[in-house]
Write an enzyme that holds these catalytic residues in place. Structure first.
Site, PDB file in Angstrom:
ATOM      1  N   THR A 232       0.827  -1.204   0.000  1.00 24.75           N
ATOM      2  CA  THR A 232       0.000   0.000   0.000  1.00 24.75           C
ATOM      3  C   THR A 232       0.861   1.253   0.000  1.00 24.75           C
ATOM      4  O   THR A 232       0.573   2.215  -0.734  1.00 24.75           O
ATOM      5  CB  THR A 232      -0.916   0.023   1.237  1.00 24.75           C
ATOM      6  OG1 THR A 232      -1.716  -1.165   1.257  1.00 24.75           O
ATOM      7  CG2 THR A 232      -1.832   1.250   1.215  1.00 24.75           C
ATOM      8  N   GLU A 233       1.906   1.261   0.801  1.00 26.73           N
ATOM      9  CA  GLU A 233       2.726   2.451   0.969  1.00 26.73           C
ATOM     10  C   GLU A 233       3.648   2.721  -0.209  1.00 26.73           C
ATOM     11  O   GLU A 233       3.828   3.877  -0.610  1.00 26.73           O
ATOM     12  CB  GLU A 233       3.573   2.334   2.242  1.00 26.73           C
ATOM     13  CG  GLU A 233       2.782   2.413   3.531  1.00 26.73           C
ATOM     14  CD  GLU A 233       2.284   3.814   3.827  1.00 26.73           C
ATOM     15  OE1 GLU A 233       2.663   4.761   3.116  1.00 26.73           O
ATOM     16  OE2 GLU A 233       1.501   3.968   4.778  1.00 26.73           O
TER      17      GLU A 233
END
Length: 378
Positions: A232-233
């Site tokens: 996600t990051e």
């Protein structure tokens, strides 16, 4: 995945391409993948957003691009988009992790194919080390070590590219068989497009498997959660740096999460440096240690394990205060409300009622990636 940021500046003056001006005109994702850490935080303790320094950096950078590519073609990297200029800004490469596509192009007006070949070779051999690549200039790259795109791009014979002779041979093949043209700033630009292998994200993730396993065991945080956070990051992009001064695979902010980990877990003073957080092992250790803090300190009173995990994920993005404020401004009341709800109700509240829209979407993304990981589709 967010689309590649196109930033158009209407002046070559440094102040004319300010962050504030851009934000007024465009919906901007300033979560940049770059190496401007030295410009923003050259000394220990200087990790505040230095808007003046960043505006000057962006203004100078964008002005150089505009001179060669025109106002409509100023491309800047984001967390999941690698963009690098070389050859005095005459050539650039773009890696789109969302599209699985590498685009290499040049606006040189003489010896175009030679310029393009150099850019292709440079892109294919760019090392898997963010310390040696400055994405906010046209500085040349020292081509040594394992390439960033190794195994993620295959040549015409289906072979991975690690050495200069194979990169050169593939560049010749691309120019001979895949060359394309387009008009950029009234110039006849040459470019090639290289598809990445379908499992390119997996290939980036596999190299961190041992590190993730060790961090999971050290802090009693599930491996699938760590993987989901990294995806996600940063989409497993080792070059990732954000506008919020977050660094590396798990996008750790030195002054907040990093400081907490140093103080509460590592029992040391200060905050981690960008160089510290660009080390994958230290980055994953720090990010996972922060989950340990969320679990055992800030959110320790959340009783249900699944509700706790949802709260931890949301807090990693928007802080534990944001989680509690979703339910009540009073901390005790917020905890009482969380513990009175079923996990699916806590999830609903954090994805529908959290005061920050990004945090609402963040929890959805991470939980989706967790399911993807556990289904074997990662």
């Amino acid at each position: 995945m967010k689309k590649l940021l196109y930033v158009t500046c209407f002046s070559l003056l440094l102040a004319g391409c300010s962050r504030e001006f851009i934000e007024q005109v465009y919906t901007v994702d300033y979560q940049s993948t770059n190496r401007f850490a030295k410009n923003l935080a050259p000394l220990p303790g200087q990790f505040q957003k230095d808007l003046g320094a960043f505006n000057i950096l962006i203004g100078h950078f964008s002005g150089n691009i505009e001179q060669r590519w025109g106002k409509q073609q100023i491309k800047v990297a984001s967390k999941r988009e690698y963009v690098k200029y070389t050859d005095g800004y005459l050539s650039r490469s773009q890696v789109s992790f969302s599209k699985g596509l590498v685009t290499i192009e040049t606006v040189a007006t003489t010896e175009q194919k030679a310029h393009l070949k150099r850019a292709i070779i440079t892109t294919l051999l760019t090392p898997n080390n963010p310390r040696g690549v400055d994405l906010y200039s046209a500085a040349e790259i020292t081509l040594e070590g394992t390439p960033f795109l190794y195994q993620q791009v295959l040549d015409q014979d289906g072979k991975a590219i690690q050495w200069s002779w194979r990169a050169s041979k593939y560049a010749d093949y691309l120019i001979e068989n895949q060359l394309k043209t387009k008009q950029i700033a009234y110039k006849n630009a040459l470019y090639v497009e290289i598809p990445m292998v379908k499992n390119h994200a997996d290939l980036r993730s596999y190299q961190y498997a041992d590190i993730v396993r060790d961090a999971s065991q050290r802090y009693d945080i599930p491996e699938d959660l760590i993987y989901a956070i990294i995806k996600t990051e940063s989409s497993f992009n080792p070059y990732a740096v954000s506008w919020a001064n977050a660094y590396g695979l798990m996008q750790v902010v030195p002054k907040t999460a990093g400081k907490d980990v140093f103080k509460l877990v590592k029992k040391r003073s200060g905050i981690p440096s960008p160089e510290y957080l660009f080390d994958p092992a230290k980055n994953i250790d720090t990010g996972t240690a922060y989950f340990y803090i969320l679990k055992n300190r800030y959110l320790k009173d959340v009783r249900h394990s699944l509700s706790l995990e949802y709260s931890m994920i949301s807090a990693y993005n928007g802080g534990s205060g944001g989680v509690l404020n979703t339910f009540s401004r009073n901390r005790s009341q917020a905890m009482s409300d969380i513990n009175s709800l079923q996990p699916n109700q806590v999830y609903w509240a954090l994805t529908k009622k959290h005061p920050n829209k990004e945090s609402r979407r963040y929890l959805e993304k991470v939980t989706a990636y967790k399911k993807e990981f556990n289904s074997g589709k990662h």
